[in-house]
Design an enzyme around this catalytic site. Sequence first.
Site, PDB file in Angstrom:
ATOM      1  CG  HIS A  12      -1.712   1.192   1.475  1.00 11.86           C
ATOM      2  ND1 HIS A  12      -2.988   1.117   1.973  1.00 11.86           N
ATOM      3  CD2 HIS A  12      -1.474   2.492   1.285  1.00 11.86           C
ATOM      4  CE1 HIS A  12      -3.489   2.326   2.082  1.00 11.86           C
ATOM      5  NE2 HIS A  12      -2.583   3.198   1.667  1.00 11.86           N
ATOM      6  CG  HIS A  14      -0.655   7.004  -0.657  1.00 15.74           C
ATOM      7  ND1 HIS A  14      -1.938   7.092  -1.152  1.00 15.74           N
ATOM      8  CD2 HIS A  14      -0.752   6.362   0.523  1.00 15.74           C
ATOM      9  CE1 HIS A  14      -2.776   6.539  -0.288  1.00 15.74           C
ATOM     10  NE2 HIS A  14      -2.090   6.084   0.737  1.00 15.74           N
ATOM     11  CE  LYS A  95      -7.856   2.399   0.074  1.00 20.12           C
ATOM     12  NZ  LYS A  95      -6.617   3.139   0.224  1.00 20.12           N
ATOM     13  CG  HIS A 134      -9.114   4.864   4.561  1.00 28.33           C
ATOM     14  ND1 HIS A 134      -7.892   5.482   4.505  1.00 28.33           N
ATOM     15  CD2 HIS A 134      -9.685   5.280   5.727  1.00 28.33           C
ATOM     16  CE1 HIS A 134      -7.732   6.240   5.574  1.00 28.33           C
ATOM     17  NE2 HIS A 134      -8.818   6.135   6.335  1.00 28.33           N
ATOM     18  CG  HIS A 168      -4.386   2.204   6.900  1.00 25.21           C
ATOM     19  ND1 HIS A 168      -5.733   2.292   7.104  1.00 25.21           N
ATOM     20  CD2 HIS A 168      -4.129   2.920   5.786  1.00 25.21           C
ATOM     21  CE1 HIS A 168      -6.259   3.039   6.150  1.00 25.21           C
ATOM     22  NE2 HIS A 168      -5.315   3.423   5.337  1.00 25.21           N
ATOM     23  CG  ASP A 240      -1.132   4.661   4.388  1.00 27.34           C
ATOM     24  OD1 ASP A 240      -1.298   5.035   3.204  1.00 27.34           O
ATOM     25  OD2 ASP A 240      -1.848   5.044   5.315  1.00 27.34           O
TER      26      ASP A 240
HETATM   27  O1  DOR Z   1      -2.762   9.632   6.281  1.00 25.51           O
HETATM   28  C1  DOR Z   1      -3.096   9.214   5.189  1.00 25.51           C
HETATM   29  N1  DOR Z   1      -2.673   9.812   4.054  1.00 25.51           N
HETATM   30  N2  DOR Z   1      -3.917   8.165   5.103  1.00 25.51           N
HETATM   31  C2  DOR Z   1      -4.423   7.747   3.929  1.00 25.51           C
HETATM   32  O2  DOR Z   1      -5.152   6.791   3.928  1.00 25.51           O
HETATM   33  C3  DOR Z   1      -4.137   8.499   2.692  1.00 25.51           C
HETATM   34  C4  DOR Z   1      -2.869   9.211   2.793  1.00 25.51           C
HETATM   35  C5  DOR Z   1      -2.597  10.191   1.663  1.00 25.51           C
HETATM   36  O3  DOR Z   1      -2.893   9.874   0.529  1.00 25.51           O
HETATM   37  O4  DOR Z   1      -2.034  11.245   1.947  1.00 25.51           O
HETATM   38 ZN    ZN Z   2      -3.052   5.100   2.199  1.00 27.33          ZN
END
Ligand code: DOR
Ligand code: ZN
Length: 333
Positions: A12, A14, A95, A134, A168, A240
Amino acid sequence: MQITLNSPLDMHLHLRDGEMLKLVAPLSAKYFSWALVMPNLSPSIKTKEDIIAYKTRILEATKWEQFIPYMSVFFQKNLNYEILKELKNEILVVKMYPDGVTTNSSWGVKSIDLWEIGHIFEAMQKLEIPLSIHGETNDFILDREKNFLPTYELLASTYPKLKIIMEHITNKESISLLKKYDNLFATITLHHLSITLDDVIGWMLCPHNFCKPIAKTESDRQALLALALEADEKIMFWSDSAPHPKEKKESWNGSAGVFTAPIILPMLVELFEKHNKLENLEKFISKNAQKIYGIQAVKKEIILEKKDFLIPDMYGNVVPFFAGKIISWSVKE
Ligand code: DOR
Ligand code: ZN
């Protein structure tokens, strides 16, 4: 002393887009064999064309490394069997974000009404596409994850062959539910194993520890740690890792997200070593996920050595988790 990790996977991640993608993607690609990339861009990744184009940009940004990005698609109400069948070869998961619970989730689902969207879960079950969620509501912040649990339970019991990933997880209640249904799996992040709410707002306000779901109590952290250290087969590691520019974190309305990508492996090795559980680390960071997703990871060996590593204050314009801290393990370059 050194240790070799085989094919670490980040389930997971980003990676963002544009300049941020170019900055952060190589840092994951260097240390991980593959990663599951989240679709919450702005606008989000919704169509086959979006997925292919984004994957191409990721591959371009990581072309110097042996690294496979697995893709996800943003859950939307217009999905159906035909569309999912078309998408199946391009994605690992669908997702789902409830509306407004985190960064770029305002296109998320407003309610999980099975009369309205149940056919999508049925199609996913039939096509064997896992659903990753989520799992938070929009209630009081410390209750958000707990209050989403009945929805997980409804989905897990109504679609017993649908693999559902509780993303998470941060509390004991989620662990209890995870154990109740065979089709529920969960992921745990490094930051939720490392900090509690006190590290976010308990002493000084620490924006770089602020994420969704927010870190909870010490006893929740201990329960997560026990599960991770045993590398329970229903859980997988995912970072994450969610980079935001420094000025967006240190702001009157700071963004949620912790940037961990470049420090994960040294920190996990340190943590597992501290608890005498190094033998379980590979299961937690690679084997469990391969089993849950039925995928074999590309072989990639990462060697870590017992040597101090000072976490830099910045990577480009992003402050990493635990900036300035010294960890007792480093990745051997
Ligand atoms: O804290 C977070 N930031 N949790 C998430 O699920 C998404 C992520 C983000 O994309 O910045
Ligand atoms: Zn995330």
